[in-house]
Design a protein around this motif. Structure first.
Motif, PDB file in Angstrom:
ATOM      1  N   THR A  69       3.740  -1.114  -7.349  1.00 64.90           N
ATOM      2  CA  THR A  69       3.586  -1.876  -6.109  1.00 64.90           C
ATOM      3  C   THR A  69       4.455  -3.127  -6.127  1.00 64.90           C
ATOM      4  OG1 THR A  69       1.311  -1.072  -5.833  1.00 64.90           O
ATOM      5  CG2 THR A  69       1.930  -3.055  -4.611  1.00 64.90           C
ATOM      6  N   THR A 123       2.604  -0.657   3.925  1.00 64.45           N
ATOM      7  CA  THR A 123       1.761  -0.850   5.102  1.00 64.45           C
ATOM      8  C   THR A 123       2.243  -2.074   5.881  1.00 64.45           C
ATOM      9  OG1 THR A 123       0.175  -2.250   3.930  1.00 64.45           O
ATOM     10  CG2 THR A 123      -0.231   0.122   3.901  1.00 64.45           C
ATOM     11  N   ILE A 149      -5.776  -6.663   2.938  1.00 60.15           N
ATOM     12  CA  ILE A 149      -5.390  -5.713   1.881  1.00 60.15           C
ATOM     13  C   ILE A 149      -6.037  -6.059   0.537  1.00 60.15           C
ATOM     14  CG2 ILE A 149      -3.220  -4.892   2.873  1.00 60.15           C
ATOM     15  CD1 ILE A 149      -1.746  -7.106   1.494  1.00 60.15           C
ATOM     16  N   SER A 194     -11.076  -4.720  -4.537  1.00 61.89           N
ATOM     17  CA  SER A 194     -10.359  -3.573  -3.995  1.00 61.89           C
ATOM     18  C   SER A 194      -9.077  -4.087  -3.362  1.00 61.89           C
ATOM     19  CB  SER A 194     -11.224  -2.859  -2.945  1.00 61.89           C
ATOM     20  OG  SER A 194     -10.471  -1.878  -2.264  1.00 61.89           O
ATOM     21  N   LEU A 195      -7.939  -3.513  -3.758  1.00 66.05           N
ATOM     22  CA  LEU A 195      -6.672  -3.958  -3.194  1.00 66.05           C
ATOM     23  C   LEU A 195      -5.736  -2.786  -2.948  1.00 66.05           C
ATOM     24  CD1 LEU A 195      -4.448  -5.664  -5.909  1.00 66.05           C
ATOM     25  CD2 LEU A 195      -6.321  -4.156  -6.455  1.00 66.05           C
ATOM     26  N   TRP A 196      -4.817  -2.990  -2.032  1.00 66.04           N
ATOM     27  CA  TRP A 196      -3.885  -1.940  -1.653  1.00 66.04           C
ATOM     28  C   TRP A 196      -2.782  -1.807  -2.692  1.00 66.04           C
ATOM     29  CZ3 TRP A 196       1.295  -1.538  -0.882  1.00 66.04           C
ATOM     30  CH2 TRP A 196       1.754  -0.363  -0.243  1.00 66.04           C
ATOM     31  N   THR A 197      -2.390  -0.568  -3.000  1.00 61.08           N
ATOM     32  CA  THR A 197      -1.232  -0.291  -3.855  1.00 61.08           C
ATOM     33  C   THR A 197      -0.445   0.855  -3.227  1.00 61.08           C
ATOM     34  OG1 THR A 197      -2.216   1.456  -5.258  1.00 61.08           O
ATOM     35  CG2 THR A 197      -2.654  -0.847  -5.869  1.00 61.08           C
ATOM     36  N   ARG A 231      -5.563   2.694  -2.010  1.00 57.81           N
ATOM     37  CA  ARG A 231      -6.505   1.608  -2.302  1.00 57.81           C
ATOM     38  C   ARG A 231      -7.117   1.809  -3.682  1.00 57.81           C
ATOM     39  NH1 ARG A 231      -7.300  -2.764   1.524  1.00 57.81           N
ATOM     40  NH2 ARG A 231      -9.124  -3.882   0.821  1.00 57.81           N
ATOM     41  N   GLN A 232      -7.169   0.740  -4.474  1.00 56.59           N
ATOM     42  CA  GLN A 232      -7.689   0.825  -5.840  1.00 56.59           C
ATOM     43  C   GLN A 232      -8.840  -0.163  -6.025  1.00 56.59           C
ATOM     44  OE1 GLN A 232      -6.543   2.972  -8.163  1.00 56.59           O
ATOM     45  NE2 GLN A 232      -4.817   3.758  -6.942  1.00 56.59           N
ATOM     46  N   LYS A 233      -9.927   0.323  -6.633  1.00 55.09           N
ATOM     47  CA  LYS A 233     -11.039  -0.541  -7.008  1.00 55.09           C
ATOM     48  C   LYS A 233     -10.993  -0.781  -8.508  1.00 55.09           C
ATOM     49  CE  LYS A 233     -14.295   0.812  -3.362  1.00 55.09           C
ATOM     50  NZ  LYS A 233     -15.646   1.363  -3.091  1.00 55.09           N
TER      51      LYS A 233
END
Length: 367
Positions: free
Chosen positions: A22, A63, A100, A111-114, A118-120
């Motif tokens: 990312t 995104t 995000i 939780s964040l966007w990659t 989305r990854q927790k």
């Protein structure tokens, strides 16, 4: 006021790979945006957005919100000057906002966007950072530091009302004495200077060897000296603010802007002067003082160490040496750093701020 809470991410190997990718894709997008901005000489955020938004979104698969953050990063980079085209390292920090990134404090999870979706993942932080995170507000920067991922989270903290001050604590910043107070106290810079010399000598010897083991050692000791100075400045600033808070006084500092431009003679003196972290110490004093309602006043530093606090005589000859002050008019003598701190306090008393008459009671939040 705003403070930064640093938290350490605890991703799985797969999540770490996604975070790394990312950063690489986002910074590649930043380089593309910067190139387009440079060629068209478009440097403000909204014109850059209009110029590159759709192309970046299609080319890099990011995104909408990540593209907006990349455009903002490039625009911010050109705010300093527009004389050089900005480039970004593959693993440079990128910003996340509430769209995000979400954080669950009760589960110590975020939780964040990659680019992999989305990854927790869990995170770790101290009690102070956890308390700060309750006021999370604005952007958070994802950073990769020595193989570890961190989030620098902007947090809003309530600023207390200023205390009712009854005087001024003058503080003179220097090299031999990192900070000298008008009360006669002081903090020696000997430990910082010894640390600088030790690691400077060690780095020099390792760089001359040019071996793999020397390179590994250089990486290992990287940042040790700066972290020592940072810790020392935190300790000194905490003590100074606590003294001012307990005695109901404001803190007076010199306005040292532009001091780096003054010529310094001698290679050793230049190295020592370049290592002087007075601005970092000033920042720590200011934000710690603001957290407990202690006013900070800045004064003109000219002739503070050459002015006699007894008779007001201003003469370069008054400063006999680095540490000795002897007035040529009235023979008043004393430590030069303390004399400077007293003069700083006197100048600041003229500009004492108008504050509430309600005196803050109880123990300082710094402790």
């Amino acid at each position: 006021m705003k403070l930064i809470a640093q938290i350490k991410l605890l991703p799985t190997p797969e999540q770490a790979q996604a975070l790394r990718k990312t950063l690489e894709v986002a910074n590649a997008a930043c380089n593309y945006i910067s190139e387009q901005a440079w060629e068209s000489q478009t440097f403000k955020q909204f014109p850059i957005h209009k110029l590159t938004y759709y192309a970046v979104k299609e080319m890099f698969g990011l995104t909408a919100q990540v593209v907006v953050r990349c455009i903002s990063k490039v625009a911010d980079a050109y705010k300093l000057d527009r004389k050089v085209k900005r480039t970004f390292k593959p693993h440079g920090a990128i910003a996340f906002d509430d769209r995000i990134l979400t954080c669950k404090l009760d589960r110590m999870e975020l939780s964040l966007w990659t680019v992999e979706g989305r990854q927790k993942m869990s995170f770790a932080c101290g009690k102070r950072q956890l308390e700060l995170l309750k006021g999370q507000h604005g952007e958070s920067d994802l950073c990769l530091v020595k193989g570890k991922f961190y989030l620098m989270v902007v947090c809003e903290v309530e600023t207390p009302k200023p205390i009712d001050v009854e005087g001024v604590l003058g503080v003179d910043l220097g090299l031999v004495q990192i900070a000298a107070t008008s009360d006669g106290g002081g903090f020696s810079g000997a430990a910082i200077e010894d640390n600088r010399r030790k690691f400077g000598h060690r780095r020099s010897n390792l760089q001359k060897k040019q071996t793999k083991s020397a390179t590994r050692k250089l990486k290992k000791i990287s940042g040790v000296q700066s972290r020592f100075q940072k810790t020392t400045n935190h300790r000194i600033s905490k003590i100074l603010v606590q003294i001012a808070y307990d005695t109901h006084r404001a803190i007076a500092l010199e306005e040292l802007g532009g001091i780096r431009e003054a010529p310094v003679k001698g290679r050793k003196q230049r190295a020592r002067h370049a290592n002087w972290s007075f601005y970092q110490l000033r920042q720590y004093i200011v934000y710690k003082a603001e957290r407990v309602g202690v006013p900070v006043i800045f004064v003109d530093p000219r002739n503070t160490s050459r002015t006699c606090p007894e008779c007001g005589c201003v003469d370069k000859a008054n400063r006999k040496s680095q540490s000795v002050f002897l007035c040529t008019a009235c023979n008043f003598s004393g430590n030069a750093d303390r004399v400077a701190a007293v003069n700083i306090a006197v100048r600041a008393e003229v500009n004492l701020p108008m504050v509430s008459n309600l005196r803050v009671q109880g123990q300082s939040p710094l402790l």
